[in-house]
Scaffold this active site. Structure first.
Site, PDB file in Angstrom:
ATOM      1  N   ALA A   1       2.562  -5.613  -5.210  1.00 29.95           N
ATOM      2  CA  ALA A   1       1.379  -6.411  -5.541  1.00 29.95           C
ATOM      3  C   ALA A   1       1.538  -7.837  -5.005  1.00 29.95           C
ATOM      4  O   ALA A   1       2.663  -8.312  -4.818  1.00 29.95           O
ATOM      5  CB  ALA A   1       1.188  -6.450  -7.048  1.00 29.95           C
ATOM      6  N   ASP A   2       0.409  -8.496  -4.728  1.00 34.12           N
ATOM      7  CA  ASP A   2       0.480  -9.936  -4.465  1.00 34.12           C
ATOM      8  C   ASP A   2      -0.105 -10.663  -5.680  1.00 34.12           C
ATOM      9  O   ASP A   2      -0.517 -10.018  -6.655  1.00 34.12           O
ATOM     10  CB  ASP A   2      -0.222 -10.307  -3.148  1.00 34.12           C
ATOM     11  CG  ASP A   2      -1.708  -9.974  -3.150  1.00 34.12           C
ATOM     12  OD1 ASP A   2      -2.314  -9.878  -4.241  1.00 34.12           O
ATOM     13  OD2 ASP A   2      -2.272  -9.803  -2.058  1.00 34.12           O
ATOM     14  N   SER A   3      -0.140 -12.008  -5.609  1.00 35.45           N
ATOM     15  CA  SER A   3      -0.552 -12.764  -6.798  1.00 35.45           C
ATOM     16  C   SER A   3      -1.988 -12.438  -7.199  1.00 35.45           C
ATOM     17  O   SER A   3      -2.326 -12.441  -8.385  1.00 35.45           O
ATOM     18  CB  SER A   3      -0.382 -14.262  -6.548  1.00 35.45           C
ATOM     19  OG  SER A   3      -1.158 -14.638  -5.425  1.00 35.45           O
TER      20      SER A   3
ATOM     21  N   ASP B   1      -3.465  -9.518  -6.770  1.00 35.21           N
ATOM     22  CA  ASP B   1      -3.439  -8.199  -7.428  1.00 35.21           C
ATOM     23  C   ASP B   1      -3.096  -8.345  -8.908  1.00 35.21           C
ATOM     24  O   ASP B   1      -3.651  -7.644  -9.754  1.00 35.21           O
ATOM     25  CB  ASP B   1      -2.396  -7.285  -6.779  1.00 35.21           C
ATOM     26  CG  ASP B   1      -2.812  -6.811  -5.380  1.00 35.21           C
ATOM     27  OD1 ASP B   1      -3.975  -6.418  -5.225  1.00 35.21           O
ATOM     28  OD2 ASP B   1      -1.958  -6.832  -4.472  1.00 35.21           O
TER      29      ASP B   1
END
Lengths: 78, 418
Positions: free
Chosen positions: A35-37, A39
């Site tokens: 995940a990224d921030s 997400d």
């Protein structure tokens, strides 16, 4: 597995497009599940939706793993 | 000045996916216009559009082939279409940016006229009905116009210029022309350039219909609605899709043995300074734009064989374009073929210029001039061959493509056989 844990894992699997067995409680959204921030923001929104609750931003920042989410929501829902 | 050539092509249009597939349908005179199936049109004055055929058969579009379903959820369709067209073009060119040195010399300029209107419409409803906390963190990055370039850059590791154009219906042409200048000035050796649009939503139909820009008389016979230069035309038909080309510095292309489709010989720009949606009746903006492209190319007007017209099928614009062409080309007008491929696919707005540039390049490469469908009664007397109803087989060396947009913004591209 508690009902809450099951529902949390289902959301994580659906939103991050991962296989179900990857979503164990120690898994970090960013470090382990890709995940990224953004997400993680969306995940928290999905938890709020599913559990019909509000998760304040400072609390959201402490939810980094699948287990963090489960224990936060278990406390909140009890 | 460094010379610019085209070494890759990619299309997703209402006729399908893939340059050769779309071209064969276009040349056969097929129409991509039909009844809108993706949303309710019962209360709209316009119920037809050019929609990309979806499915898994040859030439059909399945977004999963181009972008992970998890990522698709986060972006508007215009971004997915841009990725689809650009992936095709890059693969076609054989260019692989597999070293840092190659990556920093490769760039992207993809534009869109409107961007993610569909997502803006949906998010506005969410905001009103459920409040600000329900707006997704992907709302903004999934709607921004330059994120089409952004996604193509990230996916292909193109680390050179990462740029976008927004000039309404001239977007695709300006993107290609501006990208070429970036190469000419030495900012990059290779650029993916094009336009993309996903305008098919209720808000967009309502808005364009309110401008009185759309064809509304032909809801019961969709394939006859887009009829540029014809007496019965009453507006344009909206279409969705994207077109991308790979532009490359000539020596760079030769050195790596790339297939060269054409040389981009000329690029012209102008402004009408007249009205927000109407072209000036004397066609001065279009005239000066074509003239600027000819001057930039260093060619004589007699070298132009084919014009892919802007020709949207609106009552005012089509005739003005014919007059502007006649004024510039004078006696050579009688040797010119000029068709509007919008008769087949509708008006792809910000994607139109890029898609039509590709059609112009394909005409040069295949010796076939696509027809102006539905042109039964010419709206004005002209010596120009408007290629009514059926294609013409003829070897040509040079083609000019026009795009004119709201705001009085014009772009012309000229391509020639190398």
């Amino acid at each position: 597995m508690s009902d809450i844990a099951e529902r949390v894992k289902k959301i994580v699997v659906g939103h991050l497009g991962i296989e179900a067995d990857k979503a164990d409680e120690k898994a970090s959204f960013i470090d382990d599940l890709g995940a990224d921030s953004l997400d993680t923001v969306e995940l928290v929104m999905a938890f709020e939706e599913e559990f019909n609750c509000e998760i304040p931003d400072d609390a959201a920042e402490t939810i980094r793993t699948v287990g963090d989410a489960i224990s936060f929501l278990e406390k909140q829902q009890s | 000045m460094r010379r610019i050539v085209v070494t890759g092509l990619g299309l997703v249009t209402p006729l399908g996916v893939g340059t050769d597939y779309v071209w064969s349908k276009l040349i056969q005179g097929e129409s991509g216009i039909g009844l809108i199936s993706s949303f309710d049109t019962s209360d709209l004055p316009v119920r037809i559009a050019g929609q990309i055929p979806r499915g898994n058969s040859e030439g059909q579009y399945n977004p999963d082939d181009w972008m992970d379903p998890k990522e698709q959820r986060k972006v508007d369709d215009f971004i997915t279409y841009a990725v689809c067209a650009s992936d095709q073009a890059i693969k076609d060119s054989g260019w692989l940016a597999d070293t840092y040195e190659k990556q920093i010399r490769s760039g992207v300029v993809i534009g869109s006229g409107i961007g993610g209107l569909q997502g803006i419409e949906e998010a506005s409803i969410t905001l009103k009905e459920r409040g600000p906390r329900r707006i997704s963190p992907f709302f903004i990055p999934g709607r921004l116009i330059n994120l089409a370039s952004g996604h193509v850059s990230i996916k292909n590791k193109f680390k050179g210029p990462n740029h976008a154009v927004v000039t309404a219906c001239s977007t695709g042409s300006h993107a290609i022309g501006d990208a070429a200048r970036l190469i000419a000035y030495g900012d990059a050796d290779i650029m993916v350039a094009g336009g993309t649009e996903s305008p098919l939503c209720r808000l967009s139909i309502a808005g364009f219909a309110a401008c009185r820009a759309l064809a509304s008389k032909f809801n019961d016979s969709p394939t006859s609605a887009s009829r540029p230069f014809d007496d019965d035309r009453d507006g344009f038909v909206m279409g969705e899709g994207a077109g991308s080309v790979v532009l490359e510095e000539y020596e760079h292309a030769i050195k790596r043995g790339a297939k060269i489709y054409a040389e981009l010989k000329g690029y012209g720009l102008s402004g009408d300074a007249f009205h927000i949606t109407s072209p000036s009746s004397d066609g001065d903006g279009g005239y000066r734009c074509m003239k600027a492209a000819i001057k930039n190319s260093g060619m004589d007007i007699s070298e132009i064989d084919y014009i892919n017209a802007h020709g949207t099928s609106t009552p005012a614009g089509d005739e003005i374009e014919i007059k502007a062409v006649e004024k510039l080309f004078g006696p050579h007008s009688k040797n010119l073929m000029m068709s509007s491929t919008k008769s087949s696919i509708g008006h792809l707005l910000g994607a139109a210029g890029a898609v039509e540039a590709i059609f112009s390049i394909m005409a040069i490469n295949n010796g076939e001039i696509p027809a102006t469908l539905n042109l039964k009664n010419k709206c004005t007397d002209t010596d120009i061959n408007l290629v009514p109803l059926t294609r013409i087989r003829k070897d040509i060396t040079s083609a000019l493509s026009n795009s004119f947009g709201f705001g009085g913004t014009n772009a012309t591209l000229i391509f020639s056989k190398i």
